[in-house]
Design a protein around this motif. Structure first.
Motif, short mmCIF file in Angstrom:
data_model
loop_
_atom_site.label_atom_id
_atom_site.label_comp_id
_atom_site.label_asym_id
_atom_site.label_seq_id
_atom_site.Cartn_x
_atom_site.Cartn_y
_atom_site.Cartn_z
N ASN A 194 33.74 -67.65 -95.93
CA ASN A 194 33.08 -67.05 -94.78
C ASN A 194 34.12 -66.25 -93.98
OD1 ASN A 194 31.26 -66.42 -92.74
ND2 ASN A 194 31.38 -68.43 -91.76
N ARG A 195 34.61 -65.20 -94.59
CA ARG A 195 35.70 -64.41 -94.01
C ARG A 195 35.57 -62.95 -94.42
NH1 ARG A 195 38.11 -66.88 -98.65
NH2 ARG A 195 39.37 -65.40 -99.87
N VAL A 196 36.30 -62.09 -93.74
CA VAL A 196 36.27 -60.66 -94.03
C VAL A 196 37.14 -60.36 -95.25
CG1 VAL A 196 36.82 -58.35 -93.15
CG2 VAL A 196 35.83 -60.06 -91.62
N ARG A 197 36.63 -59.54 -96.15
CA ARG A 197 37.44 -59.09 -97.29
C ARG A 197 38.59 -58.23 -96.77
NH1 ARG A 197 32.95 -56.15 -100.92
NH2 ARG A 197 34.83 -54.94 -101.42
N GLU A 198 39.76 -58.41 -97.34
CA GLU A 198 40.92 -57.66 -96.86
C GLU A 198 40.73 -56.15 -97.02
OE1 GLU A 198 45.82 -57.78 -97.20
OE2 GLU A 198 44.58 -59.21 -98.31
N ASP A 199 40.04 -55.74 -98.09
CA ASP A 199 39.82 -54.31 -98.28
C ASP A 199 38.78 -53.74 -97.31
OD1 ASP A 199 37.77 -55.78 -99.72
OD2 ASP A 199 37.21 -53.89 -100.66
N ARG A 200 38.13 -54.64 -96.55
CA ARG A 200 37.16 -54.22 -95.55
C ARG A 200 37.73 -54.23 -94.13
NH1 ARG A 200 33.62 -51.45 -98.63
NH2 ARG A 200 32.17 -52.75 -99.80
N SER A 239 29.09 -66.58 -87.90
CA SER A 239 30.48 -67.00 -87.75
C SER A 239 31.34 -66.31 -88.80
CB SER A 239 30.61 -68.53 -87.88
OG SER A 239 30.03 -68.97 -89.10
N CYS A 240 32.65 -66.35 -88.58
CA CYS A 240 33.58 -65.72 -89.51
C CYS A 240 34.97 -66.26 -89.21
CB CYS A 240 33.55 -64.20 -89.34
SG CYS A 240 34.64 -63.30 -90.46
N VAL A 241 35.62 -66.81 -90.19
CA VAL A 241 36.94 -67.41 -89.95
C VAL A 241 38.06 -66.42 -90.23
CG1 VAL A 241 36.10 -69.74 -90.47
CG2 VAL A 241 37.10 -68.36 -92.31
N TRP A 242 39.18 -66.66 -89.55
CA TRP A 242 40.42 -65.89 -89.74
C TRP A 242 41.59 -66.85 -89.68
CZ3 TRP A 242 40.20 -60.42 -90.04
CH2 TRP A 242 38.99 -59.83 -89.65
N THR A 243 42.52 -66.74 -90.59
CA THR A 243 43.76 -67.48 -90.41
C THR A 243 44.53 -66.85 -89.26
OG1 THR A 243 45.03 -66.04 -91.90
CG2 THR A 243 43.93 -67.98 -92.88
N ALA A 244 45.53 -67.57 -88.78
CA ALA A 244 46.33 -67.04 -87.66
C ALA A 244 46.99 -65.72 -88.04
CB ALA A 244 47.38 -68.08 -87.26
N LYS A 245 47.54 -65.65 -89.24
CA LYS A 245 48.22 -64.43 -89.68
C LYS A 245 47.24 -63.26 -89.78
CE LYS A 245 51.16 -62.66 -93.43
NZ LYS A 245 50.31 -61.50 -93.77
N ASP A 246 46.06 -63.51 -90.36
CA ASP A 246 45.08 -62.43 -90.50
C ASP A 246 44.48 -62.03 -89.16
OD1 ASP A 246 45.57 -62.37 -93.17
OD2 ASP A 246 43.72 -63.37 -93.79
N PHE A 247 44.35 -63.01 -88.25
CA PHE A 247 43.86 -62.68 -86.92
C PHE A 247 44.85 -61.74 -86.21
CE2 PHE A 247 43.32 -63.36 -82.35
CZ PHE A 247 41.96 -63.12 -82.22
N ALA A 248 46.13 -62.02 -86.33
CA ALA A 248 47.14 -61.13 -85.74
C ALA A 248 47.05 -59.74 -86.36
CB ALA A 248 48.52 -61.73 -85.93
#
Length: 505
Positions: A194-200, A239-248
């Protein structure tokens, strides 16, 4: 107007902020404000609970207060009906004096595009739910042109995500959480999709920029945006999760994208995780990632957390507010409380363990610059709303004391003791001299409070408003100031606010 660098609305000089030193003693929790660089631990002040002197010192300044508000929650029919009740906008903006509205961007979707540059304002899909948000924002803005609209993403369009869903896909009532350091689920150690694709990521930024364009075009420009609501929690609803690194990473990309599109005046806030989750896989990890990434650190304007212990149960404690402030103080960025529960409605709960305590702790122990808990209203009086449809409750009136007394963009000033038999906080706006003082007596004993105001050159028109078991923000008249002192009767289990004009020395 295009911006080559991020403009900051009303820059805040944090160099004048003192430290808040916490101590726990027989007298309870105490906060001793100190001048910058001091940090000397102070013991709790021992006082006679029946009589108390509170010293107000405008020379000792803390955070600038950006305002008070709540989140709109139009998913329920009761809420939508309340928002459309004639005069509800006036209750919000005028009677309560709220100047902040927080909204959910998951309804402002767009269709799938291969190229992010093809995502524009014209492509935002506006539905009935979007109109509930925007109509309320427009009505409030008509009454208060300076209303500040905060916009948070619960979920971006499904096509941007790994699971191609707006939510987790789990059955109703089933939620999960990830570690802040990875997309590993805390319970079954599976991987959360349940997260955003990096290419998106570029599409995500383009979508949020297009939404900002749309709001500006509608005449209700956004004051601030957040890319994630509770980024560790994967819910059965949007909802949509992000790790701390990806959120930054997304904070950096979003800030740069907004600048490029001419929206550099929109503030960015986050991480909107739990205030008290200060462990290595919680809020602390997000703060660390944001501040260790130079691009993210540059773009993040406000830290923001939610006042829950678990996403549902209210956290109104002094400890979590102060501990979070201790974590972020060195980064010289203001702090907002952007969601949270606030306790029961029936008197005296709002002043003994609920809303009044939550607000005081956020502003004084946590140095919060904005207090924006969960829903304004609902069909039932719960810990998550402040009103019962269009009717005020004792909990509503407790919020009113703060929202009407504290001058927007004024500074919190020293009121000591802040944590004693009576909780005290004071606020002053130097531009026009507006002075606000809020006192809470959560005890079962009456108390006479002497306000020491001698460090002002002059205090005028100091009017007292009080709520008790038998009073509802009653106007108790003008409180005389004699020889630099004003006396205020604080009945057991009461809240009072004073509004006046004070001239500096």
């Amino acid at each position: 107007m295009n911006h080559t660098t991020r403009a900051r609305r009303l820059p805040i000089d944090l160099s004048v902020w003192g430290a808040c030193v916490v101590s726990l003693g027989a007298g309870g929790f105490a906060v001793a404000q100190t001048a910058p660089g001091e940090g000397v631990k102070q013991p709790p002040q021992k006082t006679d609970a029946s009589a108390l002197t509170i010293a107000i010192d405008p020379a000792r300044q803390f955070q600038r207060i950006e305002g008070f508000g709540t989140c709109l929650f139009p998913w329920g029919e009761d809420n939508r009906r309340a928002y459309n009740t004639p005069g509800f906008d006036k209750i919000y903006a005028e009677e309560l004096g709220l100047n902040i509205v927080r909204i959910n961007l998951e309804h402002f979707l767009c269709k799938e595009f291969e190229k992010p540059e093809d995502i524009t304002r014209e492509g935002i899909l506006i539905n009935d739910m979007c109109r509930v948000y925007t109509d309320m924002c427009k009505k409030v803005k008509a009454l208060n042109p300076d209303v500040r609209i905060l916009a948070t993403v619960w979920s971006p369009p499904a096509w941007m995500k790994v699971n191609n869903k707006m939510d987790s896909g789990a059955p109703r009532g089933q939620n999960a959480a990830i570690l802040a350091s990875s997309y590993t689920l805390t319970k079954n150690r599976g991987v959360c999709d349940n997260r955003v694709r990096e290419d998106r990521y570029p599409h995500f930024v383009a979508w949020m920029t297009a939404v900002a364009d749309w709001f500006k075009h509608e005449g209700i420009p956004l004051y601030a945006m957040s890319p994630a609501n509770e980024p560790r929690f994967s819910q059965y609803y949007g909802s949509c999760v992000w790790t701390a690194k990806d959120f930054a990473t997304i904070i950096a990309l979003l800030g740069e994208g907004l600048e490029k599109a001419g929206h550099g005046d929109i503030l960015l806030y986050g991480p909107e995780d739990m205030t008290g989750h200060l462990h290595n896989e919680g809020t602390s990890r997000y703060v660390q990632a944001l501040m260790e990434d130079p691009r993210a650190s540059k773009q993040l304007d406000r830290f923001a957390t939610h006042g829950y212990t678990d996403g549902v149960q209210a956290d109104v404690s002094q400890d979590s507010s102060h501990q979070f402030w201790t974590l972020i103080e060195k980064y010289n960025k203001p702090y907002w409380m952007t969601e949270g529960g606030t306790g029961e409605h029936a008197w005296p709960k709002p002043v003994t363990e609920g809303a009044g305590i939550a607000i005081h702790n956020s502003l004084v122990a946590g140095n919060a610059s904005a207090f924006v808990p969960w829903q304004i209203t609902g069909g039932k009086a719960t810990g998550h709303n402040f009103m019962l449809m269009d009717k005020m409750t004792p909990k509503t009136r407790t919020l009113l004391h703060f929202a009407r007394a504290v001058p927007t963009d004024g500074r919190r000033i020293s009121a000591e003791p802040a944590f004693g038999p009576v909780l005290a906080s004071a606020y002053h706006r130097a531009q026009d001299g507006r002075l606000g003082i809020v006192l809470i007596n959560p005890t079962k004993q009456d108390c006479e409070v002497t306000l020491s105001l001698g460090k002002f050159a002059r205090v005028e028109n100091l009017r007292l408003y009080r709520t008790t078991n038998g009073e509802s923000v009653d106007d108790a008249g003008e409180t005389p100031v004699r020889a630099g002192e004003a006396k205020v009767a604080m009945p057991a289990e009461s809240i009072a606010s004073l509004r006046g004009v004070a001239t500096l020395q």
